[in-house]
Write a protein that holds these residues in place. Structure first.
Motif, PDB file in Angstrom:
ATOM      1  N   ILE A  63       0.855  -1.211   0.000  1.00 13.83           N
ATOM      2  CA  ILE A  63       0.000   0.000   0.000  1.00 13.83           C
ATOM      3  C   ILE A  63       0.884   1.251   0.000  1.00 13.83           C
ATOM      4  CG2 ILE A  63      -1.584   1.380   1.421  1.00 13.83           C
ATOM      5  CD1 ILE A  63      -2.850  -1.353   2.323  1.00 13.83           C
ATOM      6  N   LYS A  64       1.934   1.234   0.831  1.00 11.97           N
ATOM      7  CA  LYS A  64       2.850   2.385   0.854  1.00 11.97           C
ATOM      8  C   LYS A  64       3.449   2.617  -0.526  1.00 11.97           C
ATOM      9  CE  LYS A  64       5.908   3.319   4.095  1.00 11.97           C
ATOM     10  NZ  LYS A  64       6.830   3.344   5.273  1.00 11.97           N
ATOM     11  N   GLU A  65       3.881   1.506  -1.155  1.00  8.15           N
ATOM     12  CA  GLU A  65       4.513   1.640  -2.477  1.00  8.15           C
ATOM     13  C   GLU A  65       3.528   2.223  -3.488  1.00  8.15           C
ATOM     14  OE1 GLU A  65       6.408  -1.954  -3.883  1.00  8.15           O
ATOM     15  OE2 GLU A  65       6.644  -1.112  -5.905  1.00  8.15           O
ATOM     16  N   LEU A  66       2.271   1.729  -3.469  1.00 10.66           N
ATOM     17  CA  LEU A  66       1.255   2.206  -4.416  1.00 10.66           C
ATOM     18  C   LEU A  66       0.982   3.697  -4.214  1.00 10.66           C
ATOM     19  CD1 LEU A  66      -0.802   1.388  -6.632  1.00 10.66           C
ATOM     20  CD2 LEU A  66      -2.434   0.909  -4.799  1.00 10.66           C
ATOM     21  N   MET A  67       0.800   4.089  -2.968  1.00 14.74           N
ATOM     22  CA  MET A  67       0.480   5.498  -2.683  1.00 14.74           C
ATOM     23  C   MET A  67       1.675   6.403  -2.980  1.00 14.74           C
ATOM     24  SD  MET A  67      -2.618   5.652  -1.666  1.00 14.74           S
ATOM     25  CE  MET A  67      -3.840   4.420  -1.282  1.00 14.74           C
ATOM     26  N   ASN A  68       2.866   5.988  -2.568  1.00 16.24           N
ATOM     27  CA  ASN A  68       4.045   6.837  -2.790  1.00 16.24           C
ATOM     28  C   ASN A  68       4.298   7.023  -4.277  1.00 16.24           C
ATOM     29  OD1 ASN A  68       4.800   7.516  -0.163  1.00 16.24           O
ATOM     30  ND2 ASN A  68       5.751   5.531   0.165  1.00 16.24           N
ATOM     31  N   LYS A  69       4.158   5.946  -5.040  1.00 14.25           N
ATOM     32  CA  LYS A  69       4.425   6.075  -6.480  1.00 14.25           C
ATOM     33  C   LYS A  69       3.350   6.911  -7.170  1.00 14.25           C
ATOM     34  CE  LYS A  69       7.696   2.409  -7.182  1.00 14.25           C
ATOM     35  NZ  LYS A  69       7.901   0.984  -7.379  1.00 14.25           N
ATOM     36  N   SER A  70       2.140   6.945  -6.606  1.00 16.20           N
ATOM     37  CA  SER A  70       1.070   7.729  -7.239  1.00 16.20           C
ATOM     38  C   SER A  70       1.388   9.225  -7.225  1.00 16.20           C
ATOM     39  CB  SER A  70      -0.264   7.499  -6.518  1.00 16.20           C
ATOM     40  OG  SER A  70      -0.369   8.351  -5.395  1.00 16.20           O
ATOM     41  N   LEU A  71       2.273   9.623  -6.314  1.00 18.00           N
ATOM     42  CA  LEU A  71       2.543  11.055  -6.165  1.00 18.00           C
ATOM     43  C   LEU A  71       3.264  11.640  -7.379  1.00 18.00           C
ATOM     44  CD1 LEU A  71       3.531  11.142  -2.384  1.00 18.00           C
ATOM     45  CD2 LEU A  71       1.383  11.868  -3.410  1.00 18.00           C
ATOM     46  N   ASP A  72       3.961  10.799  -8.130  1.00 17.48           N
ATOM     47  CA  ASP A  72       4.565  11.328  -9.362  1.00 17.48           C
ATOM     48  C   ASP A  72       4.264  10.391 -10.531  1.00 17.48           C
ATOM     49  OD1 ASP A  72       7.918  10.492  -8.252  1.00 17.48           O
ATOM     50  OD2 ASP A  72       6.184   9.270  -8.651  1.00 17.48           O
ATOM     51  N   SER A  73       2.982  10.001 -10.614  1.00 22.28           N
ATOM     52  CA  SER A  73       2.595   9.027 -11.623  1.00 22.28           C
ATOM     53  C   SER A  73       1.371   9.536 -12.395  1.00 22.28           C
ATOM     54  CB  SER A  73       2.276   7.711 -10.907  1.00 22.28           C
ATOM     55  OG  SER A  73       1.932   6.714 -11.823  1.00 22.28           O
ATOM     56  N   ASP A  74       0.951   8.776 -13.400  1.00 21.62           N
ATOM     57  CA  ASP A  74      -0.308   9.074 -14.097  1.00 21.62           C
ATOM     58  C   ASP A  74      -1.256   7.895 -13.871  1.00 21.62           C
ATOM     59  OD1 ASP A  74       0.026   7.071 -16.364  1.00 21.62           O
ATOM     60  OD2 ASP A  74       1.869   8.231 -16.484  1.00 21.62           O
ATOM     61  N   LEU A  75      -2.508   8.061 -14.255  1.00 24.40           N
ATOM     62  CA  LEU A  75      -3.515   7.042 -13.953  1.00 24.40           C
ATOM     63  C   LEU A  75      -3.140   5.682 -14.535  1.00 24.40           C
ATOM     64  CD1 LEU A  75      -6.227   6.163 -12.775  1.00 24.40           C
ATOM     65  CD2 LEU A  75      -7.341   7.010 -14.851  1.00 24.40           C
ATOM     66  N   GLN A  76      -2.719   5.678 -15.808  1.00 24.50           N
ATOM     67  CA  GLN A  76      -2.420   4.381 -16.434  1.00 24.50           C
ATOM     68  C   GLN A  76      -1.304   3.646 -15.705  1.00 24.50           C
ATOM     69  OE1 GLN A  76      -1.882   4.221 -20.624  1.00 24.50           O
ATOM     70  NE2 GLN A  76      -4.093   4.033 -20.864  1.00 24.50           N
ATOM     71  N   SER A  77      -0.235   4.378 -15.367  1.00 22.27           N
ATOM     72  CA  SER A  77       0.888   3.735 -14.669  1.00 22.27           C
ATOM     73  C   SER A  77       0.435   3.229 -13.312  1.00 22.27           C
ATOM     74  CB  SER A  77       2.044   4.712 -14.456  1.00 22.27           C
ATOM     75  OG  SER A  77       2.329   5.374 -15.645  1.00 22.27           O
ATOM     76  N   SER A  78      -0.413   4.012 -12.640  1.00 19.72           N
ATOM     77  CA  SER A  78      -0.857   3.626 -11.302  1.00 19.72           C
ATOM     78  C   SER A  78      -1.739   2.376 -11.381  1.00 19.72           C
ATOM     79  CB  SER A  78      -1.615   4.792 -10.656  1.00 19.72           C
ATOM     80  OG  SER A  78      -1.875   4.498  -9.309  1.00 19.72           O
ATOM     81  N   LEU A  79      -2.578   2.312 -12.416  1.00 19.25           N
ATOM     82  CA  LEU A  79      -3.432   1.129 -12.565  1.00 19.25           C
ATOM     83  C   LEU A  79      -2.590  -0.119 -12.863  1.00 19.25           C
ATOM     84  CD1 LEU A  79      -6.407   2.660 -14.612  1.00 19.25           C
ATOM     85  CD2 LEU A  79      -6.346   2.104 -12.182  1.00 19.25           C
ATOM     86  N   ARG A  80      -1.519   0.087 -13.657  1.00 22.49           N
ATOM     87  CA  ARG A  80      -0.641  -1.051 -13.964  1.00 22.49           C
ATOM     88  C   ARG A  80       0.040  -1.536 -12.677  1.00 22.49           C
ATOM     89  NH1 ARG A  80       3.201   1.224 -16.971  1.00 22.49           N
ATOM     90  NH2 ARG A  80       1.629   1.872 -18.454  1.00 22.49           N
ATOM     91  N   LEU A  81       0.556  -0.580 -11.914  1.00 18.80           N
ATOM     92  CA  LEU A  81       1.254  -0.930 -10.663  1.00 18.80           C
ATOM     93  C   LEU A  81       0.297  -1.614  -9.684  1.00 18.80           C
ATOM     94  CD1 LEU A  81       3.827  -0.717  -8.911  1.00 18.80           C
ATOM     95  CD2 LEU A  81       2.972   1.487  -8.092  1.00 18.80           C
TER      96      LEU A  81
END
Ligand code: LHQ
Length: 265
Positions: free
Chosen positions: A215-233
Motif C-alpha cells: 500500500i505504501k509503495e502504491l500510494m508513494n508512487k502515485s505522487l509522481d505518476s499518471d492514472l495508467q501507470s498507477s493502474l498497472r502498478l
C-alpha cells in the motif's frame, strides 16, 4: 537489534519498535550523532521482520526543534565548512528510508516539532499529535527554505496555499489546527496521547504487514505518476498481495466469522 545509543532510546514491544529522540535539554534538536543513530536504527528496523510498525517520538516536552543551531553554527564557522546540501544528504537518507520501509511508520508528536524535525514527522506514514503539539516550519525565521522533504510533503498534505502560508509566515500550528488542515491524522488530549499512540501502533503491528508495505509503495508512487501507470502498478502489487498468507487468513477469517490473526507473512 542495537539499542545502546547516545541520543536515542530504542524499545521493542511485540511488533512495535519505538524510537525516542533523546536530547530533551535542547528539545531533541538534531546533532550529527543523533542523526546518524536515527539513520542506522531506521535502516535496521526496515530489515528486521520482527518489527512490524515503527513509532518515532521525542523525549521530554517536545518532538524535535530541528537542526541543532549551535552545532550548525560551529560547522559553518570551521575552516573548511561543509556545504549544507552535503549535510542534508544524511537527513535525506532518513526520509527516504522512512518512505520506502515496507511497514508503517508513525510520528507521535508532543510539544514542539520545528524545522527539519517537523518535516521528518511529515515524511512518516501517519501522524498522531497531542493537543499541546506546535508544528513550526521555522526555516524562514532564520532565512532558510524548508528542507528534509518539507517542500514535497507539505503541499501534498495540506494543499499549496496552506503550505506556502506555513512556510512563509513560519507561525505555530497547534495540534487541533494540524488535525483540521490534514497535517496530522489525529489529535488527542495530552493525557490520552501515550495510550492512543500505543493502540494505533499495536493495531498496525498486528495487521497484514506485507499488504501495508505494498500500500505504501502504491500510494508513494502515485505522487509522481499518471492514472495508467498507477493502474498497472496496482495490478502488479495486487498479484503479490494475493500470494500472501495474510490475504488467505483475511478471507478465511471473514468466511468463518472470526477475527483475523495476521502474521506479517
Ligand atoms: C535549541 C534548539 C535548536 C539548539 C531549542 N538548536 N538548541 C538547517 C541547517 C542544516 C541542515 C538541516 O536543516 C536545517 C533546517 C532546520 O531545522 S533550521 C530550523 C532549526 N530550528 C529552529 O530554528 C528552531 C529554534 N528553536 C526555537 O525557535 C525555539 O526553541 C522553539 C520554538 C523550538 C521552542 O521554544 P520554547 O518552547 O520557548 O523553548 P526554548 O526556546 O526555551 O528552548 C529550550 C532549550 O532548547 C533552549 O536552551 P536553554 O539552554 O536556553 O534552556 C534552547 O536554546 C534549546 N534549543 N531549539 N534548534
Amino acid at each position: 537489534m542495537r539499542t545502546d545509543f547516545q541520543h536515542l532510546l530504542v524499545h521493542q514491544d511485540g511488533g512495535v519498535l519505538t524510537i525516542t529522540m533523546n536530547r530533551p535539554e535542547v528539545l531533541n534538536a538534531f546533532n550529527d550523532v543523533m542523526l546518524e543513530e536515527l539513520g542506522e536504527t531506521i535502516d535496521a528496523a526496515a530489515e528486521n521482520d520482527a518489527v512490524r510498525c515503527v513509532v518515532l517520538t521525542g523525549a521530554g516536552r517536545g518532538f524535535g526543534s530541528g537542526q541543532d543551531l549551535k552545532s550548525f553554527a560551529a560547522m559553518s564557522a570551521s575552516s573548511e565548512p561543509v556545504k549544507v546540501s552535503v549535510h542534508l544528504q544524511k537527513y535525506h537518507c532518513v526520509v527516504l528510508a522512512i518512505r520506502t520501509m515496507p511497514k508503517p511508520v508513525i510520528a507521535a508528536v508532543r510539544g514542539v516539532a520545528a524545522g527539519i524535525s517537523c518535516n521528518v514527522a511529515l515524511a512518516c506514514d501517519l501522524r498522531i499529535a497531542a493537543d499541546d503539539a506546535r508544528f513550526i516550519e521555522a526555516f524562514a525565521r532564520i532565512g532558510l527554505v524548508p528542507d528534509g522533504g518539507g517542500g514535497f510533503f507539505l503541499p501534498r498534505l495540506v494543499g499549496f496555499g496552506k503550505a506556502l502560508e506555513m512556510a512563509l509566515l513560519a507561525e505555530e500550528v497547534s495540534g487541533p489546527e494540524a488535525e483540521r488542515i490534514g497535517l496530522v491524522n489525529k489529535c488527542v488530549p495530552v493525557a490520552e496521547f501515550e495510550a492512543a499512540t500505543h493502540a494505533l501502533a499495536q493495531r498496525l503491528a498486528n495487521g497484514p504487514t506485507r499488504a501495508y508495505g505494498l500500500i505504501k509503495e502504491l500510494m508513494n508512487k502515485s505522487l509522481d505518476s499518471d492514472l495508467q501507470s498507477s493502474l498497472r502498478l496496482e495490478g502488479e502489487l495486487q498479484d503479490i498481495a494475493r500470494g500472501t498468507e495474510d490475504h488467505r487468513e483475511g478471507v478465511m477469517s471473514f468466511l468463518q466469522k472470526r477475527r483475523p490473526h495476521y502474521t506479517g507473512r
